[in-house]
Design an enzyme around this catalytic site. Structure first.
Site, PDB file in Angstrom:
ATOM      1  N   HIS A   1     -12.199   4.593  -0.299  1.00  0.00           N
ATOM      2  CA  HIS A   1     -12.216   3.794   0.945  1.00  0.00           C
ATOM      3  C   HIS A   1     -12.939   2.543   0.798  1.00  0.00           C
ATOM      4  CE1 HIS A   1     -11.640   7.282   3.666  1.00  0.00           C
ATOM      5  NE2 HIS A   1     -10.374   6.813   3.772  1.00  0.00           N
TER       6      HIS A   1
ATOM      7  N   ARG B   1      -2.897  -2.005  -3.361  1.00  0.00           N
ATOM      8  CA  ARG B   1      -3.788  -0.972  -3.160  1.00  0.00           C
ATOM      9  C   ARG B   1      -3.559   0.048  -4.365  1.00  0.00           C
ATOM     10  NH1 ARG B   1      -4.319   4.207   0.481  1.00  0.00           N
ATOM     11  NH2 ARG B   1      -6.381   4.717   0.107  1.00  0.00           N
TER      12      ARG B   1
ATOM     13  N   GLU C   1      -8.023  -3.533   5.875  1.00  0.00           N
ATOM     14  CA  GLU C   1      -8.175  -2.984   4.538  1.00  0.00           C
ATOM     15  C   GLU C   1      -6.975  -4.060   3.549  1.00  0.00           C
ATOM     16  OE1 GLU C   1      -8.885   1.335   3.542  1.00  0.00           O
ATOM     17  OE2 GLU C   1      -8.046   1.186   5.431  1.00  0.00           O
TER      18      GLU C   1
ATOM     19  N   ARG D   1      -8.576  17.650   5.674  1.00  0.00           N
ATOM     20  CA  ARG D   1      -9.564  18.221   4.637  1.00  0.00           C
ATOM     21  C   ARG D   1     -11.037  18.645   4.883  1.00  0.00           C
ATOM     22  NH1 ARG D   1      -8.878  12.377   1.654  1.00  0.00           N
ATOM     23  NH2 ARG D   1      -7.368  11.804   3.066  1.00  0.00           N
TER      24      ARG D   1
ATOM     25  N   ASN E   1       0.792  -1.244  -0.045  1.00  0.00           N
ATOM     26  CA  ASN E   1       0.098   0.169  -0.286  1.00  0.00           C
ATOM     27  C   ASN E   1       0.875   1.268   0.019  1.00  0.00           C
ATOM     28  OD1 ASN E   1      -1.714   2.238   0.578  1.00  0.00           O
ATOM     29  ND2 ASN E   1      -2.724   1.191   2.389  1.00  0.00           N
TER      30      ASN E   1
ATOM     31  N   ARG F   1      -7.816  12.007  18.947  1.00  0.00           N
ATOM     32  CA  ARG F   1      -7.424  11.635  20.080  1.00  0.00           C
ATOM     33  C   ARG F   1      -6.982  12.973  20.803  1.00  0.00           C
ATOM     34  NH1 ARG F   1      -4.288   6.180  20.966  1.00  0.00           N
ATOM     35  NH2 ARG F   1      -3.688   7.145  18.992  1.00  0.00           N
TER      36      ARG F   1
HETATM   37  P1  ADP Z   1      -5.609   6.455   8.617  1.00  0.00           P
HETATM   38  O1  ADP Z   1      -6.726   7.165   7.941  1.00  0.00           O
HETATM   39  O2  ADP Z   1      -4.212   7.429   8.425  1.00  0.00           O
HETATM   40  O3  ADP Z   1      -5.272   4.924   8.321  1.00  0.00           O
HETATM   41  P2  ADP Z   1      -6.602   5.901  11.323  1.00  0.00           P
HETATM   42  O4  ADP Z   1      -7.808   5.035  10.746  1.00  0.00           O
HETATM   43  O5  ADP Z   1      -5.319   5.317  11.967  1.00  0.00           O
HETATM   44  O6  ADP Z   1      -5.909   6.715  10.023  1.00  0.00           O
HETATM   45  O7  ADP Z   1      -7.147   6.943  12.072  1.00  0.00           O
HETATM   46  C1  ADP Z   1      -6.735   8.066  12.756  1.00  0.00           C
HETATM   47  C2  ADP Z   1      -7.509   8.939  13.808  1.00  0.00           C
HETATM   48  O8  ADP Z   1      -8.171   7.908  14.780  1.00  0.00           O
HETATM   49  C3  ADP Z   1      -6.800  10.031  14.199  1.00  0.00           C
HETATM   50  O9  ADP Z   1      -7.373  11.266  14.266  1.00  0.00           O
HETATM   51  C4  ADP Z   1      -6.682   9.500  15.802  1.00  0.00           C
HETATM   52  O10 ADP Z   1      -6.390  10.417  16.786  1.00  0.00           O
HETATM   53  C5  ADP Z   1      -7.861   8.697  15.903  1.00  0.00           C
HETATM   54  N1  ADP Z   1      -7.921   7.991  16.956  1.00  0.00           N
HETATM   55  C6  ADP Z   1      -7.122   6.858  17.498  1.00  0.00           C
HETATM   56  N2  ADP Z   1      -7.423   6.074  18.788  1.00  0.00           N
HETATM   57  C7  ADP Z   1      -8.202   7.017  19.039  1.00  0.00           C
HETATM   58  C8  ADP Z   1      -8.987   7.219  20.320  1.00  0.00           C
HETATM   59  N3  ADP Z   1      -8.760   6.468  21.273  1.00  0.00           N
HETATM   60  N4  ADP Z   1      -9.774   8.172  20.701  1.00  0.00           N
HETATM   61  C9  ADP Z   1      -9.866   9.143  19.472  1.00  0.00           C
HETATM   62  N5  ADP Z   1      -9.574   9.228  18.325  1.00  0.00           N
HETATM   63  C10 ADP Z   1      -8.663   8.173  18.402  1.00  0.00           C
END
Ligand code: ADP
Length: 398
Positions: free
Chosen positions: A175, A86, A380, A236, A9, A279
């Protein structure tokens, strides 16, 4: 490992690899980041020290380094049975995964004008694995393919039809592998088949999109011609008034710059002025940081509006599904979002929600909820591995 599947990917400055056995159990995974920069690095899951990459290392260098570590650890003593890639944009050409041959490569190149940041790096990944494993079948798995079932009323923009006919201006959706995985997992959890399952799937990561899936098929989705449309995302904007371009042009901001603002400096980052990370935003909001609270509010309200909009495409709803880093982990986002949807009959069980559904097989709806609400971890890489295996060994994957 005989019959393994290697999954690649390539992002604009990152590369993820994963290795599965032919029962689709994950054997290893690795990540390279900051590619093209002086501090590029790679890591393999479970290995403490990172893998050295030269300054400015590119996708090919990172892939070579990661594959070498897999070879040294004996996991690639036998060459893989297939390699799954991907590929972000398959335009209208690809409705499903495709075994990569000359004509498929040409078509992926043609779609590059629709995804100039993504398709070229996906091609770089394909070229790098071809150099390493010239005799192994390679399969392209497209983010857009699952959405090729969108009906015209959902994929057309209300602009002159010639823009669609001449240049392919339409909603494509992204997605797709994640949304496809959601309907197969939701069906499994509900004791149904994907072909009879209808869900609204909210993939909330750094990029965010929501899809209405009717009897297993994507029938509406929030991302459009590019992955900028729709929900509020990390950096975005999602939907804005298209009049913004002219308004800002009159203020002296050229279209290129507006594009950059909307892609890189908007969303949660733009609203909070602090971070694109949900987070961290939740922590900041807890400590009374008002702009972070506002960013979370706008994110959840937009999401709720889209959940309402997705209802227009469904005859019935088996479940609303949350996935992606935010969807899987933020009980606050799920609770705030569903709080806007009481009129539809959604309620949430606070206790189950705070455990992310882990004590209830993913279910977080309240006892009186009109609809099921599920939290399902996305995977994925597994979908790409499954598609790659199915392409080279039809009939082996259910
Ligand atoms: P990507 O699209 O890059 O694969 P992810 O699916 O890993 O990203 O998602 C990243 C997002 O998930 C970030 O905004 C991160 O802060 C949020 N995230 C991960 N764990 C938590 C949590 N415990 N509480 C709130 N948000 C979270």
């Amino acid at each position: 490992m005989e019959g393994s599947i290697l999954v690649i990917n390539c992002g604009s400055s990152s590369l993820k690899v994963a290795l599965f056995d032919d029962h689709l159990n994950k054997l290893a995974s690795g990540l390279a980041e900051r590619l093209g920069k002086d501090d590029a690095f790679a890591t393999l899951e479970g290995r403490k020290e990172s893998i050295e990459l030269a300054a400015g290392a590119k996708h090919r260098d990172a892939l070579n380094a990661l594959v070498k570590v897999l070879q040294d650890s004996g996991l690639l003593d036998v060459e893989p049975a297939a390699i799954g890639h991907r590929v972000v944009h398959g335009g209208e050409t690809f409705r499903q995964a495709a075994l990569i041959k000359e004509d498929v490569l040409d078509a992926i190149k043609e779609c590059a004008s629709l995804a100039p940041l993504h398709n070229p790096v996906n091609m770089a990944g394909i070229e790098a694995t071809t150099a390493l494993f010239p005799d192994i079948p390679q399969v392209a798995v497209f983010d857009t393919a699952f959405h090729q079932t969108l009906p015209e009323k959902a994929f057309l923009y209300a602009v002159p039809l010639s823009l669609y006919k001449d240049w392919g201006v339409r909603r494509y959706g992204f997605h797709g592998t994640s949304h496809q995985f959601m309907v197969s997992e939701a069906a499994r959890m509900l004791g149904k088949t994907p072909a009879t399952t209808s869900i609204i799937s909210a993939h909330l990561g750094n990029g965010c999109s929501i899809t209405a899936i009717r009897d297993g098929n994507s029938v509406d989705t929030s991302m459009g011609l590019t992955p900028l449309e729709g929900l509020v995302m990390g950096t975005r904007s999602g939907d804005v008034d298209p009049g913004l371009f002219d308004f800002l042009a009159n203020k002296g901001v050229p279209a290129r710059e507006v594009h950059r603002l909307l892609n890189n400096e908007s969303g949660l980052l733009g609203l909070s002025g602090q971070t694109n990370d949900m987070r961290s935003l939740c922590e900041l909001a807890d400590h009374g940081h008002e702009p972070s609270r506002t960013a979370i509010d706008v994110f959840c309200f937009r999401l709720a509006r889209y959940i309402g909009a997705m209802m227009a495409s469904l005859a019935h709803l088996d479940a609303l599904v949350f996935t992606g880093g935010i969807g899987e982990n933020s009980s606050l986002v799920r609770q705030k979002t569903l709080g806007h949807l009481v009129l539809f009959g959604f309620t949430i069980d606070k206790e189950l929600n705070s455990h992310h559904g882990s004590i209830s097989d993913g279910q977080i709806e309240g006892a009186d909820s009109r609809f099921r609400v599920l939290v399902i971890p996305t995977n994925e890489e597994l979908v790409i591995a499954r598609e790659a295996l199915a392409s080279v060994r039809p009939g082996m994957v259910g």
